[in-house]
Design a protein around this motif. Sequence first.
Motif, PDB file in Angstrom:
ATOM      1  N   VAL A   1       0.101   8.362  -4.596  1.00 25.06           N
ATOM      2  CA  VAL A   1       0.254   8.491  -6.046  1.00 25.06           C
ATOM      3  C   VAL A   1       1.415   7.609  -6.487  1.00 25.06           C
ATOM      4  O   VAL A   1       2.535   7.743  -5.979  1.00 25.06           O
ATOM      5  CB  VAL A   1       0.533   9.947  -6.468  1.00 25.06           C
ATOM      6  CG1 VAL A   1       0.646  10.047  -7.996  1.00 25.06           C
ATOM      7  CG2 VAL A   1      -0.546  10.890  -5.948  1.00 25.06           C
ATOM      8  N   VAL A   2       1.143   6.693  -7.397  1.00 22.08           N
ATOM      9  CA  VAL A   2       2.203   5.925  -8.061  1.00 22.08           C
ATOM     10  C   VAL A   2       2.278   6.484  -9.472  1.00 22.08           C
ATOM     11  O   VAL A   2       1.411   6.215 -10.308  1.00 22.08           O
ATOM     12  CB  VAL A   2       1.900   4.417  -8.070  1.00 22.08           C
ATOM     13  CG1 VAL A   2       3.035   3.655  -8.747  1.00 22.08           C
ATOM     14  CG2 VAL A   2       1.706   3.903  -6.644  1.00 22.08           C
ATOM     15  N   THR A   3       3.298   7.273  -9.737  1.00 25.78           N
ATOM     16  CA  THR A   3       3.295   8.083 -10.950  1.00 25.78           C
ATOM     17  C   THR A   3       3.401   7.255 -12.221  1.00 25.78           C
ATOM     18  O   THR A   3       2.809   7.607 -13.248  1.00 25.78           O
ATOM     19  CB  THR A   3       4.427   9.125 -10.923  1.00 25.78           C
ATOM     20  OG1 THR A   3       5.694   8.452 -10.833  1.00 25.78           O
ATOM     21  CG2 THR A   3       4.255  10.072  -9.750  1.00 25.78           C
ATOM     22  N   HIS A   4       4.159   6.147 -12.184  1.00 32.55           N
ATOM     23  CA  HIS A   4       4.277   5.269 -13.347  1.00 32.55           C
ATOM     24  C   HIS A   4       5.003   4.001 -12.930  1.00 32.55           C
ATOM     25  O   HIS A   4       5.361   3.836 -11.769  1.00 32.55           O
ATOM     26  CB  HIS A   4       4.980   5.977 -14.514  1.00 32.55           C
ATOM     27  CG  HIS A   4       6.386   6.429 -14.241  1.00 32.55           C
ATOM     28  ND1 HIS A   4       6.703   7.339 -13.257  1.00 32.55           N
ATOM     29  CD2 HIS A   4       7.565   6.089 -14.824  1.00 32.55           C
ATOM     30  CE1 HIS A   4       8.004   7.546 -13.250  1.00 32.55           C
ATOM     31  NE2 HIS A   4       8.553   6.795 -14.185  1.00 32.55           N
ATOM     32  N   VAL A   5       5.218   3.082 -13.887  1.00 32.52           N
ATOM     33  CA  VAL A   5       5.644   1.725 -13.529  1.00 32.52           C
ATOM     34  C   VAL A   5       7.151   1.548 -13.398  1.00 32.52           C
ATOM     35  O   VAL A   5       7.602   0.444 -13.105  1.00 32.52           O
ATOM     36  CB  VAL A   5       5.115   0.681 -14.533  1.00 32.52           C
ATOM     37  CG1 VAL A   5       3.610   0.656 -14.532  1.00 32.52           C
ATOM     38  CG2 VAL A   5       5.669   0.924 -15.945  1.00 32.52           C
ATOM     39  N   ASP A   6       7.955   2.567 -13.597  1.00 31.99           N
ATOM     40  CA  ASP A   6       9.397   2.386 -13.443  1.00 31.99           C
ATOM     41  C   ASP A   6       9.733   1.923 -12.032  1.00 31.99           C
ATOM     42  O   ASP A   6       9.150   2.382 -11.049  1.00 31.99           O
ATOM     43  CB  ASP A   6      10.144   3.690 -13.753  1.00 31.99           C
ATOM     44  CG  ASP A   6      10.349   3.896 -15.249  1.00 31.99           C
ATOM     45  OD1 ASP A   6      10.088   2.960 -16.018  1.00 31.99           O
ATOM     46  OD2 ASP A   6      10.770   5.002 -15.639  1.00 31.99           O
ATOM     47  N   LEU A   7      10.705   1.031 -11.919  1.00 35.20           N
ATOM     48  CA  LEU A   7      11.039   0.388 -10.657  1.00 35.20           C
ATOM     49  C   LEU A   7      11.383   1.376  -9.567  1.00 35.20           C
ATOM     50  O   LEU A   7      11.044   1.175  -8.398  1.00 35.20           O
ATOM     51  CB  LEU A   7      12.223  -0.574 -10.868  1.00 35.20           C
ATOM     52  CG  LEU A   7      12.664  -1.374  -9.647  1.00 35.20           C
ATOM     53  CD1 LEU A   7      11.583  -2.360  -9.232  1.00 35.20           C
ATOM     54  CD2 LEU A   7      13.965  -2.116  -9.932  1.00 35.20           C
ATOM     55  N   ASP A   8      12.047   2.481  -9.925  1.00 35.05           N
ATOM     56  CA  ASP A   8      12.476   3.448  -8.911  1.00 35.05           C
ATOM     57  C   ASP A   8      11.337   4.325  -8.411  1.00 35.05           C
ATOM     58  O   ASP A   8      11.550   5.228  -7.602  1.00 35.05           O
ATOM     59  CB  ASP A   8      13.640   4.307  -9.428  1.00 35.05           C
ATOM     60  CG  ASP A   8      13.332   5.010 -10.740  1.00 35.05           C
ATOM     61  OD1 ASP A   8      12.405   4.592 -11.442  1.00 35.05           O
ATOM     62  OD2 ASP A   8      14.034   5.986 -11.071  1.00 35.05           O
ATOM     63  N   HIS A   9      10.127   4.062  -8.875  1.00 36.72           N
ATOM     64  CA  HIS A   9       8.940   4.766  -8.392  1.00 36.72           C
ATOM     65  C   HIS A   9       7.931   3.797  -7.770  1.00 36.72           C
ATOM     66  O   HIS A   9       7.276   4.122  -6.795  1.00 36.72           O
ATOM     67  CB  HIS A   9       8.276   5.544  -9.534  1.00 36.72           C
ATOM     68  CG  HIS A   9       9.123   6.643 -10.078  1.00 36.72           C
ATOM     69  ND1 HIS A   9       8.923   7.972  -9.761  1.00 36.72           N
ATOM     70  CD2 HIS A   9      10.194   6.621 -10.904  1.00 36.72           C
ATOM     71  CE1 HIS A   9       9.835   8.718 -10.365  1.00 36.72           C
ATOM     72  NE2 HIS A   9      10.616   7.917 -11.082  1.00 36.72           N
ATOM     73  N   ILE A  10       7.834   2.603  -8.328  1.00 37.22           N
ATOM     74  CA  ILE A  10       6.805   1.655  -7.891  1.00 37.22           C
ATOM     75  C   ILE A  10       7.340   0.589  -6.938  1.00 37.22           C
ATOM     76  O   ILE A  10       6.585  -0.025  -6.183  1.00 37.22           O
ATOM     77  CB  ILE A  10       6.170   0.970  -9.134  1.00 37.22           C
ATOM     78  CG1 ILE A  10       4.852   0.291  -8.767  1.00 37.22           C
ATOM     79  CG2 ILE A  10       7.123  -0.034  -9.774  1.00 37.22           C
ATOM     80  CD1 ILE A  10       4.100  -0.258  -9.978  1.00 37.22           C
ATOM     81  N   GLY A  11       8.661   0.373  -6.927  1.00 37.74           N
ATOM     82  CA  GLY A  11       9.234  -0.749  -6.185  1.00 37.74           C
ATOM     83  C   GLY A  11       8.921  -0.751  -4.701  1.00 37.74           C
ATOM     84  O   GLY A  11       8.484  -1.762  -4.139  1.00 37.74           O
ATOM     85  N   GLY A  12       9.127   0.380  -4.027  1.00 36.37           N
ATOM     86  CA  GLY A  12       8.886   0.440  -2.591  1.00 36.37           C
ATOM     87  C   GLY A  12       7.416   0.336  -2.243  1.00 36.37           C
ATOM     88  O   GLY A  12       7.043  -0.266  -1.223  1.00 36.37           O
ATOM     89  N   ILE A  13       6.542   0.884  -3.094  1.00 41.66           N
ATOM     90  CA  ILE A  13       5.095   0.788  -2.865  1.00 41.66           C
ATOM     91  C   ILE A  13       4.660  -0.666  -2.913  1.00 41.66           C
ATOM     92  O   ILE A  13       3.870  -1.132  -2.079  1.00 41.66           O
ATOM     93  CB  ILE A  13       4.324   1.612  -3.913  1.00 41.66           C
ATOM     94  CG1 ILE A  13       4.603   3.111  -3.747  1.00 41.66           C
ATOM     95  CG2 ILE A  13       2.831   1.321  -3.837  1.00 41.66           C
ATOM     96  CD1 ILE A  13       4.006   3.729  -2.503  1.00 41.66           C
ATOM     97  N   LEU A  14       5.170  -1.419  -3.872  1.00 44.71           N
ATOM     98  CA  LEU A  14       4.819  -2.838  -3.961  1.00 44.71           C
ATOM     99  C   LEU A  14       5.239  -3.590  -2.706  1.00 44.71           C
ATOM    100  O   LEU A  14       4.480  -4.410  -2.176  1.00 44.71           O
ATOM    101  CB  LEU A  14       5.474  -3.462  -5.193  1.00 44.71           C
ATOM    102  CG  LEU A  14       4.755  -3.254  -6.523  1.00 44.71           C
ATOM    103  CD1 LEU A  14       5.564  -3.856  -7.662  1.00 44.71           C
ATOM    104  CD2 LEU A  14       3.366  -3.870  -6.486  1.00 44.71           C
ATOM    105  N   LYS A  15       6.443  -3.341  -2.246  1.00 41.90           N
ATOM    106  CA  LYS A  15       6.929  -4.008  -1.031  1.00 41.90           C
ATOM    107  C   LYS A  15       6.007  -3.734   0.151  1.00 41.90           C
ATOM    108  O   LYS A  15       5.686  -4.632   0.936  1.00 41.90           O
ATOM    109  CB  LYS A  15       8.349  -3.532  -0.707  1.00 41.90           C
ATOM    110  CG  LYS A  15       9.432  -4.114  -1.580  1.00 41.90           C
ATOM    111  CD  LYS A  15       9.743  -5.543  -1.163  1.00 41.90           C
ATOM    112  CE  LYS A  15      10.981  -6.067  -1.885  1.00 41.90           C
ATOM    113  NZ  LYS A  15      11.270  -7.474  -1.536  1.00 41.90           N
ATOM    114  N   ILE A  16       5.584  -2.488   0.283  1.00 41.36           N
ATOM    115  CA  ILE A  16       4.718  -2.105   1.394  1.00 41.36           C
ATOM    116  C   ILE A  16       3.345  -2.764   1.274  1.00 41.36           C
ATOM    117  O   ILE A  16       2.822  -3.353   2.232  1.00 41.36           O
ATOM    118  CB  ILE A  16       4.556  -0.571   1.443  1.00 41.36           C
ATOM    119  CG1 ILE A  16       5.866   0.107   1.883  1.00 41.36           C
ATOM    120  CG2 ILE A  16       3.402  -0.167   2.359  1.00 41.36           C
ATOM    121  CD1 ILE A  16       6.179   0.017   3.342  1.00 41.36           C
ATOM    122  N   LEU A  17       2.740  -2.675   0.097  1.00 44.21           N
ATOM    123  CA  LEU A  17       1.376  -3.148  -0.066  1.00 44.21           C
ATOM    124  C   LEU A  17       1.278  -4.670  -0.102  1.00 44.21           C
ATOM    125  O   LEU A  17       0.204  -5.233   0.147  1.00 44.21           O
ATOM    126  CB  LEU A  17       0.762  -2.554  -1.337  1.00 44.21           C
ATOM    127  CG  LEU A  17       0.595  -1.034  -1.357  1.00 44.21           C
ATOM    128  CD1 LEU A  17      -0.120  -0.584  -2.621  1.00 44.21           C
ATOM    129  CD2 LEU A  17      -0.158  -0.542  -0.126  1.00 44.21           C
TER     130      LEU A  17
END
Length: 368
Positions: A57-73
Motif C-alpha cells: 500500500v502506497v498511501t499517498h504521494v508525500d515523499l516520506d511515504h512514497i520515497g523508499g518504495i520508489l527506490k526499491i521498485l
Amino acid sequence: MMKLEMLPAGRGDCLILEYGTEGRRHRVLIDGGMPGTAKALRSRLRDTPQPHFELVVVTHVDLDHIGGILKILQDPARPFTFGDLWFNGYGQMRPFLADTLGEGHGPDFREAGGSPQDLLGPAQGEALAKLVRDGPWNEAFGHKALVVPDAGELPRVILPGGLSLTLLSPTPNTLRKMAGVWKKEVEAVEEQFVQEELVGARSMADLLGGELDVEELANQREELDEAEANGSSIALLAEYEGRSLLLGADAWPQVLVPSLQRLLKQRGQQRLTVSAVQVPHHGSKKNLTKQLLALLDTERFLISTDGSRFKHPDPVSVARIVNHRRGVKLYFNVRSDFTTPWASPLLQGRHGFAATYPSSGASLVVDL
C-alpha cells in the motif's frame, strides 16, 4: 498471530504487518518511508526466504511515504514480490475532477492511447505509475480508485490468509481536491526528492518554553488538516482473528470520523475496539481530534517519525491521547527530542501511561 513492525523511516512510515501462523505467515507492506528507508527495508528482508507481500500500500504521494518504495521498485533486482499494489494515481483521481467540471468520467488509466505522462501525472506519482502499470495495481478495486463511497457500506477486501481490510479514507471529495492540485503537489515532492531540506529540531522543552502541562496541551483549540495530499491518504482498518489495527496514514480526521461512524452504525456499536491505532500523520495535532479518540476503544497508540523537518509528534496530540484515558501505552519507533520527554517516570506516573522505544536504529515490533 498478528504484529506490526515499524521500521526506522525518517520522518515517515514504513510498516510491515504480519499475520497468520508460525508455519504460514503473510505480510503487507504499508509505505516505504523516505528514500533512504529503502536500505533499511532491504536489510530487513535479507534473511527472509523468497520475501513476498500479499499487498503493498502506497498511501499517498508525500515523499516520506512514497520515497523508499520508489527506490526499491526502480531497482531491477527487487528484493520482494507482491500480489497487489494499492495506490491512487492521477488516472484514478481524474474522473472525480472531471465530474466536477462536467466532463464525464474520463478514461480509465489502463485504456489504450495517450502517453503515461498524459494519464498519470508527473513526478513521484508518475514515476510509480510507470513502474507498476504493467503489473498488479488496484486489482481488488477493478484497477480503479480506492475510495469510500458517499453512501452504503465501506469497501472491504479479504487478503490471502484471511486478513480483512476495510477502507476508511479517501472519499470522492478528497480525491477531487487532490486531483485539482496534483501537478503542484507532486512537483513539490519532486523538489524535495532532489534536494531534501531538513530543519534542525529543537528540543520539545524549547518549543514549549518549559515543563509539559498535559491538561493545558490537550485542551488547546483544535485545528484540522487541509493539505490535499494528506486528504487523499489510504487509511485502513485491518482485522484478523479477533485482532485489529487502525492504519491512519496521513488521513484527515474529518474523513476518518464519518467513516468510523458509518462502520459503527453498520456493526451496531458505539465505539470501535481495536488492538492498536497507528496515529494519523505521525502525531500531528491537526489529525487527531477528541472526537476521533472518542470513537476508539484502545490502549495502544503507535507513532512513526524521527521528528525531522516537521517536529512530529506534536505534544498536543500526545497530550490528547494520554489525557483521554489512563492506562495508555505509547509506542514510538524513534527516540527523538520530540518523543523522549514522554519517557519521564514522573509524567507517566502522574497521568498513568507508559512509553516504549526501540533500540537505536532498530525497528519497533508490536504484537497485536
